[in-house]
Enzyme design. Structure first.
Site, short mmCIF file in Angstrom:
data_model
loop_
_atom_site.label_atom_id
_atom_site.label_comp_id
_atom_site.label_asym_id
_atom_site.label_seq_id
_atom_site.Cartn_x
_atom_site.Cartn_y
_atom_site.Cartn_z
N PHE A 61 0.79 -0.99 -0.25
CA PHE A 61 0.02 0.05 0.01
C PHE A 61 0.82 1.41 -0.01
O PHE A 61 0.30 2.30 0.10
CB PHE A 61 -0.92 -0.07 1.21
N ASN A 92 7.98 -2.79 3.10
CA ASN A 92 9.09 -1.97 2.40
C ASN A 92 8.29 -0.66 2.02
O ASN A 92 8.51 -0.32 0.92
CB ASN A 92 9.49 -2.72 1.19
N ASP A 149 10.06 -8.71 2.38
CA ASP A 149 9.80 -8.61 1.03
C ASP A 149 10.28 -7.76 0.13
O ASP A 149 10.02 -6.65 0.60
CB ASP A 149 7.91 -8.76 0.93
N HIS A 229 5.07 -15.50 -3.58
CA HIS A 229 4.74 -15.39 -5.21
C HIS A 229 5.72 -16.45 -5.99
O HIS A 229 6.76 -16.18 -6.78
CB HIS A 229 5.06 -14.10 -5.62
N ASP A 302 0.29 -9.81 -4.41
CA ASP A 302 1.42 -9.03 -4.60
C ASP A 302 0.97 -7.82 -5.17
O ASP A 302 1.96 -7.29 -6.12
CB ASP A 302 2.52 -9.55 -5.15
#
Length: 421
Positions: A61, A92, A149, A229, A302
């Site tokens: 987001f 991140n 991630d 993923h 993702d």
């Protein structure tokens, strides 16, 4: 509120019947046949599916630090439009969610969302892969798990310590598995398409070696880990093997990895560039086999928004990632259910109760007394992908005809999205 005449599908119980659903005080009161009550809001769900609100354990987001791409509120709007009532954001951001102050600030914003928004915290300080964050404190404050991630963790000693602590806390670690030693230009598979473009891409072995390492460490420590993923057929086979040995390894797959191959880069260019990259047709089919036999238990988007300006750069310089919240369910229905790979019940299991269980969340179910988080959709209605609620529109699926239109999303008994057009 009464939702009438719908096909109620609840993967947590296996319920799959035409019935009404009664909501009281934001919770599911009963399932059965009910007369209209004059002061109730009535939703007629005839010829529609009524299911638990979808759960996505992997979204970006971009808040704080990159809110020109997305923020918590616009991301929540996109999630609601896709039928999601619970999402987990990655760490991140800028600053990275690796400390008390940043986590508290982010959680305060998330608490104002129309849906349930949770966050992981980083595994290591500054995403540097060396020093662990204060996992005890950040978990106590509300982080639901831990992930670096976007950045692989190369230090095995750090991974081992993180797994032992995560097992103690009973929380999952989620891993981005790409060894940079096997990557030229990220986001594009190292194969026929990269050769045609005259570049060295990201080899499948970059994923395979890290999946093998972390799966074996999970077996050794007993920690619960999530391979994020997944893109390589070899990795699917390794996860199947390590599960057979008793490791607590989950695997998630994105809709784009079971829908597209590396050839999409030639057609969609930067809109088909993501980490890990789209790979070969063989990889895609092995992923689908892994979805079918439950080696891969979770579908996660993702969701990775970028601005149009960023995605219009030269292919080798544009950032990797695509948005996915608003097309996830339709891609599953179109490419997995309608092609005979999964039942609708099984698809919803991978988008509701399974991701909820990974992160120990109390959602993903239509059980009596549970929070009324619900999606209502028409699995037979087609539409052309065009506009998005997200701030960004970096999707290779624009212009595609997909099946499975979301009609209502209900969170805590409140309608947070409606589209009856």
């Amino acid at each position: 509120m009464i939702i009438k005449n719908g096909r109620i599908i609840d993967p947590s119980s296996g319920y799959n019947e035409n019935a009404d659903l009664l909501i009281r005080d934001g919770k599911i009161k009963a399932i059965g046949q009910f007369d209209d009550i004059y002061d109730d809001e009535i939703i007629d769900a005839e010829n529609m599916v009524v299911a638990p609100g979808l759960v996505d354990v992997h979204v970006h987001f971009r808040d704080p630090g990159f809110t020109y791409k997305e923020d918590i509120q616009t991301g929540s709007d996109a999630a609601a439009a896709g039928g999601f009532t619970t999402v987990i954001a990655m760490a991140n951001t800028n600053p990275i969610i690796d400390n008390e102050d940043t986590l508290k600030s982010v959680l305060e914003k998330m608490g104002k969302s129309k849906i349930n928004v949770h966050t992981v915290a980083a595994v290591t300080k500054g995403f540097k892969g060396e020093e662990l964050v204060d996992m005890d404190l950040l978990y106590k404050l509300g982080a639901v798990g831990f992930s670096d991630d976007g950045i692989p963790i190369n230090n095995e000693a750090t991974i081992l310590k993180a797994m032992l602590k995560a097992k103690e806390l009973n929380v999952p670690l989620s891993f981005h598995e790409e060894d940079p030693n096997f990557i030229g230009i990220p986001g594009i598979n190292d194969g026929k398409v990269s050769k045609r473009l005259g570049i060295k891409g990201a080899s499948y072995v970059s994923e395979d070696v890290m999946v093998a390492r972390d799966s074996m460490l999970a077996l050794y420590t007993g920690a619960t880990i999530d391979i994020q993923h997944i893109s390589s057929g070899n990795s699917v086979d390794m996860i199947r093997f390590i599960k057979g040995l008793g490791a607590n390894v989950y695997a998630e797959v994105t809709p784009h990895h079971f829908s597209l191959t590396e050839d999409a880069v030639l057609e969609h260019k930067s809109l088909a560039k993501m980490n890990p990259p789209l790979r070969t047709k063989e990889d895609k089919m092995r992923i689908i086999e892994g979805i079918k036999d439950d080696t891969i238990e979770i579908i996660a988007t993702d969701h990775a928004p970028h601005s149009s300006e960023e995605k219009m750069r030269e292919l080798t310089k544009t950032p990797s990632g695509i948005i996915g919240l608003e097309t996830s369910l339709p891609l599953g229905i179109t490419n997995l259910v309608r092609n005979g790979h999964l039942s609708l019940m099984k698809l919803l299991e991978k988008m509701t109760i399974n991701p909820a269980r990974l992160y120990n969340l109390d959602c993903g179910s239509l059980s009596i007394g549970s929070k009324a988080d619900i999606v209502i959709f028409d699995d037979n209605e087609s539409y052309v992908v065009s506009k998005f609620k997200s701030k960004s529109s970096n999707s290779p699926f624009i212009g595609e005809t997909l099946y499975g239109k979301v009609k209502y999303t209900i969170c805590g008994g409140n309608i947070v999205y409606k589209n009856l057009k």
